[in-house]
Design a protein around this motif. Structure first.
Motif, PDB file in Angstrom:
ATOM      1  N   ASP A  93     -41.139 -54.504 -55.583  1.00  0.00           N
ATOM      2  CA  ASP A  93     -41.701 -53.149 -55.539  1.00  0.00           C
ATOM      3  C   ASP A  93     -41.719 -52.516 -56.925  1.00  0.00           C
ATOM      4  N   GLN A  94     -40.619 -52.730 -57.712  1.00  0.00           N
ATOM      5  CA  GLN A  94     -40.588 -52.188 -59.070  1.00  0.00           C
ATOM      6  C   GLN A  94     -41.608 -52.908 -59.973  1.00  0.00           C
ATOM      7  N   LYS A  97     -44.961 -51.438 -59.342  1.00  0.00           N
ATOM      8  CA  LYS A  97     -45.170 -50.127 -59.975  1.00  0.00           C
ATOM      9  C   LYS A  97     -45.537 -50.267 -61.453  1.00  0.00           C
ATOM     10  N   THR A 139     -30.566 -50.371 -49.060  1.00  0.00           N
ATOM     11  CA  THR A 139     -30.298 -49.607 -50.282  1.00  0.00           C
ATOM     12  C   THR A 139     -28.823 -49.308 -50.468  1.00  0.00           C
ATOM     13  N   ARG A 172     -35.188 -44.580 -60.103  1.00  0.00           N
ATOM     14  CA  ARG A 172     -36.550 -44.077 -60.266  1.00  0.00           C
ATOM     15  C   ARG A 172     -37.283 -43.949 -58.933  1.00  0.00           C
ATOM     16  N   GLU A 173     -36.770 -44.617 -57.896  1.00  0.00           N
ATOM     17  CA  GLU A 173     -37.381 -44.521 -56.567  1.00  0.00           C
ATOM     18  C   GLU A 173     -36.754 -43.352 -55.821  1.00  0.00           C
ATOM     19  N   GLU A 174     -37.566 -42.629 -55.070  1.00  0.00           N
ATOM     20  CA  GLU A 174     -37.047 -41.462 -54.353  1.00  0.00           C
ATOM     21  C   GLU A 174     -35.957 -41.852 -53.360  1.00  0.00           C
TER      22      GLU A 174
END
Length: 936
Positions: A93-94, A97, A139, A172-174
């Motif tokens: 996912d990173q 981005k 997470t 950096r991810e919400e």
């Protein structure tokens, strides 16, 4: 062992190309330790990341790429390398981005698009794998595991680095930021900072920055938990990387408090009213305290000044609230003055970097410019006057030196205020007196202040009368090169202020070539401090007025590169001096044209007539321009244009625009200029600055636009920004060449897309283009007609031709009858497109002038096949419009012309002409106006 970071970088590049990645890493690592330039630091980290990718050390690659991105957020190579590393680490996912950011910056890059498709498919596959995988990588578990590794001193170094990088990405991810925050993450991050391990501190600070971004409530909570005193203490560290990272954290918090950035509300946050003014005032007070604290490092002081520069003055002067500026003036102006009054050579000096005092001068300037009325400016001036007076003490020379240094610093900031302060009793006299002191430090400060003061001619006159002899003595006798170079620049500046007849040579010993050679030597000597080298650049700015000096200078490759490197520093004086030297070298300054009759009269009356130096003739100028282009001057100019507005003054912009225009003179060089970023750099110069500067930049843009592919020269949306500068050159006050090249550029643009045609119309260019279609000058009339030929494809332009009460169509019809073939081609093309698109114009054409039929017949019989073809297309459009109009044409000689052309033998070269003529007759037969041709 090499100690030059640039050489080490080049060595690393060679090792990388030879696939010796281990040695490449060693070279880049050594360069990173020695380097102080931020831009180069980003390149070094980016290059080392490439090595780690090759070595399959992906955690290190991601870490180095992140460091490069911290310096330059839009570094596309660093973003892509981090994406590659994160993909290998399983952080799809990173990685996605980062790849998305790359594709946003360069949307046409197929490699980025392919990477996005691949990563998207892999992520979807992972999501579809089911619950077990999601639980495994939940997470909360990831956060817990990362902190366990980071806080365990026995963890392997590589594991700790990997955990630190993963934590930064997660912050950096919400969702990740919220989980860290909810699971006591801030306290654990504080523990990481307290370890005093630089790598862990950076990881913690960068994670906190990610968590604060776009979330006011969380940012406020983190600010209160950490405490502003602790944050400022970390920023004060004598570690540039940590200081910069903490500065970014504080900027992120400030953005949230000011309501800037992308605000996201979560849960009950919308119902919470946060009082941000108190927090913002507290941050401002602590930053002001940092300015005068001896415990703060030079880097920390720079970051405090940068934050004040960015957040205190209004960004938009239409906003009437300048309360933050008033607060800083009342509570911190004296602290800023103390910084600009520091003398690095004195033992009691605060820790400074080479940029600290200039950054403080920039802040003084921004604060002064942000004031709204005379009472506010008077208050600012009174605070400065009282503080400076308190420092002037004839019994304490050290104290007085600080006062003179303050005036010098203000002259580099709000110059008008500095000029008023020079009028204070005894200030100018004290400067001159200090020049005669035996102490070197007195001479150094005084000479520097005199140079800044002499910018104003009235002050220069006073100094010429009182200080020139002293400066000559200082230059001749001193062994201190720092003082010697300043004295030289002072003499050069005063010589310029005194006028050309006054003469620079009377101030300095030896020839200007000898002095320039010495300046070049100082400028190339990297062992001399940057401030002193800056003065060498300023000296050359004056000395390159001499034709022999400028010719020698452009042939000195090391000196050119040294100047280009210095131009990339954030220094207002250097930018102006470099731009001035380049204007001199390219002869792009204004010159008075000598009237031959007046020259003869002057010679007759035995008056001196200035003659052009042989090396100022065109051949030599062209040679110098080519040499500068080869040396990479365009990249340097593009870098200069990106400087902060307080550093890049309107005067500097004008000088840069003049240089660009000189560089664009030869069409063969324009491709190189575009490739090195010249097209992009010219746009802001054409939109902002002095009137002369905007005109020069617009003319340079017109030269590029006239012959370049707009998609290549001005990619993306940038091309639409170029239209307004081009249209501005159509003003009748501009000269003929500017009008002509602007029309060529607009012609090129209008042939690209309807969106560009609409932009040209919206900028109200049509009336000017139409005016030039009446112009007596053949080339202007031709260029305007060709431009209109492209514009008539646009429906809005067509509707203006259809509208009643204008002579637009009549003008185009009459231009079709011109003797100039190029004008005929363009006008006939426009008329062909208009009559094809709008049937109303077919009938209107027969009404606007009695000459329409004669002109049409001449077009259909023209020797130029392009003109003939367009004429026949017009005839076909008229016949196709309606039967009555066709009947009118059949009753004229045009029928014989069409018949004559149709009967000609088929010929590949003119088949398109024959086909249109035959289509005309076929349409007439369909109407029943003529019978089919009988065959013999």
């Amino acid at each position: 062992q090499m100690e030059d970071p640039i050489q080490l970088k080049e060595e690393g590049n060679k090792y990388f190309q030879a696939s010796d990645y281990e040695k490449a890493v060693q070279s880049y690592t050594q360069a990173i330790k020695l380097n102080k330039d931020k831009a180069l630091q980003a390149v070094l980290y980016r290059n080392r990341a490439a090595c780690f990718l090759k070595k399959e050390e992906y955690a290190k690659a991601a870490s180095d790429a992140s460091r490069a991105i911290d310096i330059n957020a839009s570094d596309i190579k660093a973003l892509y390398r981090r994406s590659q590393a994160l993909e290998k680490l399983g952080k799809l996912d990173q990685a996605f981005k980062d790849a998305q950011k790359c594709a946003t910056i360069e949307p046409r890059n197929q490699n980025f698009q392919e990477t996005l498709r691949r990563l998207g498919a892999n992520i979807q596959e992972k999501v579809n794998a089911g619950g077990a995988l999601r639980i495994q990588f939940s997470t909360d578990l990831r956060v817990q595991k990362m902190f366990e590794i980071l806080l365990d001193e026995n963890s392997e170094k590589e594991k700790r680095e990997k955990a630190a990088n993963n934590l930064i990405v997660l912050g950096r991810e919400e969702a990740g930021a919220e989980r860290i925050f909810q699971n006591n993450g801030v306290s654990l991050l504080l523990q990481l900072i307290e370890t005093k391990n630089a790598e862990l501190i950076l990881a913690a600070v960068r994670t906190l920055s990610g968590m604060c971004t776009g979330h006011k409530a969380r940012a406020t909570a983190i600010l209160h938990y950490l405490g502003i005193d602790s944050i400022c203490m970390w920023m004060s560290a004598n570690n540039e990387e940590i200081s910069l990272a903490v500065c970014n954290l504080l900027q992120t918090i400030t953005d949230c408090l000011l309501g800037q950035g992308k605000e996201e509300h979560h849960g009950k946050e919308e119902a919470v009213v946060l009082d941000t003014k108190k927090d913002l005032r507290m941050i401002t007070m602590r930053l002001l305290d940092m300015l005068v604290s001896k415990k703060v490092s030079g880097q920390g002081r720079d970051q405090a000044l940068n934050l004040l520069n960015k957040n205190i003055p209004r960004k938009d002067l239409k906003d009437h609230d300048n309360s933050r500026t008033i607060f800083v003036i009342d509570n911190g102006l004296k602290k800023i003055l103390k910084v600009v009054g520091q003398i690095p050579e004195m033992p009691d000096c605060l820790p400074l970097t080479e940029n600290t005092q200039l950054t403080a001068s920039v802040l003084l300037n921004k604060l002064y410019d942000d004031l709204r009325c005379d009472p506010e400016r008077d208050n600012y001036r009174v605070i400065c006057e009282e503080y400076i007076k308190s420092k002037i003490d004839p019994q304490d020379m050290d104290k007085t030196l600080h006062a003179i240094q303050m005036v010098s610093g203000i002259l580099q900031g709000p110059f008008d205020l500095g000029n008023k302060l020079l009028g204070m009793k005894g200030v100018m006299e004290m400067m001159v007196a200090l020049c005669g002191s035996e102490r070197e430090i007195d001479q150094l400060v005084a000479v520097e202040a005199l140079i800044h003061a002499s910018t104003k001619l009235s002050r220069a006159t006073f100094i010429i009368s009182n200080g020139v002899t002293l400066l000559k003595e200082i230059y001749k006798k001193t062994k201190n090169e720092k003082i010697k170079i300043r004295a030289l620049v002072g003499l050069c500046k005063l010589g310029s202020a005194g006028g050309t007849d006054y003469g620079l040579r009377q101030f300095a010993e030896g020839s200007t070539e000898k002095l320039a050679k010495q300046c070049r030597k100082w400028m190339c000597n990297t062992s001399i401090d940057a401030r002193t080298r800056k003065w060498a650049v300023e000296g050359l700015a004056y000395l390159t007025l001499d034709a022999d000096v400028k010719d020698d200078f452009v042939e000195d490759e090391p000196a050119l590169q040294a100047m280009f490197e210095l131009a990339k520093t954030s220094d207002k004086t250097i930018l102006y001096s470099v731009a001035s030297a380049l204007v001199n070298c390219t002869n792009s300054y204004d010159t008075k044209e000598l009237v031959p009759e007046l020259v003869q009269l002057a010679k007759f009356s035995k008056q001196h007539v200035p003659e052009e130096h042989p090396k100022d003739k065109k051949d030599f100028v062209v040679k110098r321009v080519k040499r500068l282009l080869k040396a990479g001057v365009v990249s340097t100019l593009a870098c200069m244009v990106k400087a902060d507005s307080a550093i890049l003054t309107d005067q500097s912009k004008e000088l840069i625009a003049r240089v660009f225009l000189a560089l664009c003179e030869d069409p063969k060089d324009r491709g190189t200029i575009v490739a090195q970023g010249g097209g992009k750099a010219l746009i802001p110069l054409a939109l902002e600055g002095t009137d002369v500067g905007k005109i020069k930049a617009s003319h340079a843009l017109a030269k590029i636009a006239a012959i370049s592919n707009p998609d290549m020269a001005f990619p993306g949306e940038r091309v639409y920004e170029v239209v307004r500068p081009l249209v501005s050159l159509l003003n009748t006050e501009r000269d003929g060449l500017q009008n002509y090249e602007a029309l060529l550029g607009l012609t090129n643009f209008s042939g690209r897309s309807d969106k560009l045609r609409m932009k040209i119309v919206k900028e109200r260019a049509l009336p000017d283009i139409e005016n030039y279609m009446f112009e007596n000058h053949d080339q202007l009339r031709q260029a305007a007609t060709e431009c209109m030929c492209n514009l008539v494809v646009n429906k809005e332009v067509q509707e203006r031709f259809v509208a009643d009460g204008n002579d637009r169509l009549k003008l185009v019809v009459l231009l079709c009858g011109e003797d100039d073939e190029k004008v005929q081609v363009a006008a006939a093309g426009a008329l062909a497109m208009l009559t094809a698109a709008q049937k109303k114009l077919c009938s209107k054409m027969t009404e606007v002038t009695t000459q329409w039929l004669e002109i049409l017949q001449r077009l259909c019989l023209h020797d130029n096949m392009e003109v003939q073809h367009r004429g026949l297309v017009i005839a076909f459009n008229l016949i196709s419009a309606n039967k009555e109009l066709a009947k009118k044409l059949v009753e004229t000689e045009l029928l014989e012309i069409l018949t004559y052309i149709s009967k000609q033998e088929n010929d590949p070269k003119k088949q398109h002409i024959l086909n249109v003529a035959r289509d005309c007759l076929t349409r007439c037969m369909d109407y029943g106006l003529i019978k089919p041709l009988s065959r013999a």
